[in-house]
Design a protein around this motif. Structure first.
Motif, PDB file in Angstrom:
ATOM      1  N   LEU A  42      44.589  46.249  -9.844  1.00 22.77           N
ATOM      2  CA  LEU A  42      44.268  46.861  -8.558  1.00 22.77           C
ATOM      3  C   LEU A  42      44.433  48.375  -8.651  1.00 22.77           C
ATOM      4  O   LEU A  42      43.597  49.131  -8.159  1.00 22.77           O
ATOM      5  CB  LEU A  42      45.156  46.296  -7.451  1.00 22.77           C
ATOM      6  CG  LEU A  42      44.924  46.855  -6.059  1.00 22.77           C
ATOM      7  CD1 LEU A  42      43.485  46.632  -5.600  1.00 22.77           C
ATOM      8  CD2 LEU A  42      45.905  46.243  -5.071  1.00 22.77           C
ATOM      9  N   VAL A  86      40.079  41.428  -9.189  1.00 20.29           N
ATOM     10  CA  VAL A  86      41.396  41.553  -8.553  1.00 20.29           C
ATOM     11  C   VAL A  86      41.732  40.265  -7.802  1.00 20.29           C
ATOM     12  O   VAL A  86      42.844  39.733  -7.920  1.00 20.29           O
ATOM     13  CB  VAL A  86      41.438  42.774  -7.604  1.00 20.29           C
ATOM     14  CG1 VAL A  86      42.690  42.759  -6.745  1.00 20.29           C
ATOM     15  CG2 VAL A  86      41.363  44.074  -8.400  1.00 20.29           C
ATOM     16  N   MET A 112      47.701  34.400 -10.227  1.00 22.99           N
ATOM     17  CA  MET A 112      49.102  34.773 -10.174  1.00 22.99           C
ATOM     18  C   MET A 112      49.830  33.944  -9.105  1.00 22.99           C
ATOM     19  O   MET A 112      50.923  33.431  -9.349  1.00 22.99           O
ATOM     20  CB  MET A 112      49.227  36.275  -9.866  1.00 22.99           C
ATOM     21  CG  MET A 112      50.633  36.787  -9.903  1.00 22.99           C
ATOM     22  SD  MET A 112      50.748  38.597  -9.751  1.00 22.99           S
ATOM     23  CE  MET A 112      49.503  39.006  -8.568  1.00 22.99           C
ATOM     24  N   VAL A 113      49.223  33.768  -7.948  1.00 22.73           N
ATOM     25  CA  VAL A 113      49.833  32.978  -6.876  1.00 22.73           C
ATOM     26  C   VAL A 113      49.952  31.516  -7.304  1.00 22.73           C
ATOM     27  O   VAL A 113      50.972  30.865  -7.054  1.00 22.73           O
ATOM     28  CB  VAL A 113      49.023  33.118  -5.565  1.00 22.73           C
ATOM     29  CG1 VAL A 113      49.465  32.098  -4.534  1.00 22.73           C
ATOM     30  CG2 VAL A 113      49.155  34.532  -5.027  1.00 22.73           C
ATOM     31  N   ILE A 128      53.953  40.155 -12.563  1.00 21.57           N
ATOM     32  CA  ILE A 128      53.408  40.720 -11.325  1.00 21.57           C
ATOM     33  C   ILE A 128      52.779  42.078 -11.587  1.00 21.57           C
ATOM     34  O   ILE A 128      51.772  42.441 -10.984  1.00 21.57           O
ATOM     35  CB  ILE A 128      54.516  40.859 -10.260  1.00 21.57           C
ATOM     36  CG1 ILE A 128      55.150  39.517  -9.966  1.00 21.57           C
ATOM     37  CG2 ILE A 128      54.000  41.539  -9.005  1.00 21.57           C
ATOM     38  CD1 ILE A 128      54.490  38.681  -8.940  1.00 21.57           C
ATOM     39  N   GLY A 160      48.872  42.216 -12.213  1.00 25.31           N
ATOM     40  CA  GLY A 160      47.989  42.195 -11.055  1.00 25.31           C
ATOM     41  C   GLY A 160      47.943  43.542 -10.369  1.00 25.31           C
ATOM     42  O   GLY A 160      46.891  44.016  -9.958  1.00 25.31           O
ATOM     43  N   GLU A 161      49.092  44.156 -10.238  1.00 23.32           N
ATOM     44  CA  GLU A 161      49.145  45.480  -9.623  1.00 23.32           C
ATOM     45  C   GLU A 161      48.410  46.497 -10.486  1.00 23.32           C
ATOM     46  O   GLU A 161      47.788  47.421  -9.971  1.00 23.32           O
ATOM     47  CB  GLU A 161      50.590  45.907  -9.402  1.00 23.32           C
ATOM     48  CG  GLU A 161      51.304  45.069  -8.350  1.00 23.32           C
ATOM     49  CD  GLU A 161      52.787  45.386  -8.249  1.00 23.32           C
ATOM     50  OE1 GLU A 161      53.298  46.197  -9.045  1.00 23.32           O
ATOM     51  OE2 GLU A 161      53.428  44.802  -7.368  1.00 23.32           O
ATOM     52  N   GLU A 206      42.387  37.376 -10.293  1.00 26.22           N
ATOM     53  CA  GLU A 206      43.679  37.544 -10.956  1.00 26.22           C
ATOM     54  C   GLU A 206      44.832  37.262  -9.992  1.00 26.22           C
ATOM     55  O   GLU A 206      45.808  36.603 -10.354  1.00 26.22           O
ATOM     56  CB  GLU A 206      43.788  38.957 -11.519  1.00 26.22           C
ATOM     57  CG  GLU A 206      45.050  39.180 -12.328  1.00 26.22           C
ATOM     58  CD  GLU A 206      45.046  40.539 -12.970  1.00 26.22           C
ATOM     59  OE1 GLU A 206      44.888  40.594 -14.193  1.00 26.22           O
ATOM     60  OE2 GLU A 206      45.216  41.532 -12.239  1.00 26.22           O
ATOM     61  N   THR A 207      44.696  37.714  -8.764  1.00 27.74           N
ATOM     62  CA  THR A 207      45.735  37.471  -7.768  1.00 27.74           C
ATOM     63  C   THR A 207      45.851  35.988  -7.467  1.00 27.74           C
ATOM     64  O   THR A 207      46.960  35.447  -7.346  1.00 27.74           O
ATOM     65  CB  THR A 207      45.439  38.256  -6.473  1.00 27.74           C
ATOM     66  OG1 THR A 207      45.364  39.649  -6.790  1.00 27.74           O
ATOM     67  CG2 THR A 207      46.503  38.026  -5.425  1.00 27.74           C
ATOM     68  N   GLN A 208      44.716  35.314  -7.356  1.00 31.29           N
ATOM     69  CA  GLN A 208      44.717  33.875  -7.099  1.00 31.29           C
ATOM     70  C   GLN A 208      45.429  33.127  -8.230  1.00 31.29           C
ATOM     71  O   GLN A 208      46.219  32.215  -7.977  1.00 31.29           O
ATOM     72  CB  GLN A 208      43.271  33.403  -6.952  1.00 31.29           C
ATOM     73  CG  GLN A 208      43.118  32.005  -6.453  1.00 31.29           C
ATOM     74  CD  GLN A 208      41.649  31.662  -6.217  1.00 31.29           C
ATOM     75  OE1 GLN A 208      40.774  32.094  -6.960  1.00 31.29           O
ATOM     76  NE2 GLN A 208      41.383  30.883  -5.193  1.00 31.29           N
TER      77      GLN A 208
END
Length: 128
Positions: free
Chosen positions: A39, A13, A20-21, A32, A35-36, A16-18
């Motif tokens: 999670l 998570v 995405m940012v 988006i 990523g959700e 993947e978030t890193q």
């Protein structure tokens, strides 16, 4: 689900978030929802379904839900807290040669390693 599995999924998570940012900062189109979704899958797999007897009082129903979900909540929060602590330690010691993605990768390898005699990354051993 074992705590090490939860931590591994939390690493996924965070990674993947890193990413995405990073892509958002580059003005690249980002999904988006992906990523959700990861999670969401983690939360769904960690938290058990709860069955409350139909004749339970509101207090009994609430207690049954708390009793069923509290261990999973503690495991999930503990996984992210552990990862935060590891990342913060590297940051606070100003070890700029270690990137967060490298640390997360080393942690994932260490947690998924079933052979205790296998080689590890000597550059990260002090941090993981």
């Amino acid at each position: 689900m074992e705590q090490s599995e939860i931590i591994l999924r939390a690493i996924g998570v965070l990674t993947e978030t890193q990413e995405m940012v990073r892509r958002l900062n580059e003005d690249t189109e980002v999904d988006i929802d992906a990523g959700e979704a990861q999670l969401g899958r983690l939360v769904t797999e960690v938290f058990p379904s709860v069955e409350v007897p139909g004749d339970a009082t509101p207090a009994e129903a609430g207690q049954a839900v708390v009793d069923a979900l509290m261990p999973a909540a503690i495991s999930l929060v503990g996984a992210f807290a552990f990862l935060f602590s590891e990342l913060a330690d590297v940051h606070d010691t100003q070890r700029t040669e270690i990137k967060s993605t490298d640390l997360l990768r080393a942690l994932a390898l260490r947690l998924s390693n079933t052979d205790p005699d296998a080689d590890s990354d000597p550059d990260l051993d002090d941090d993981v």
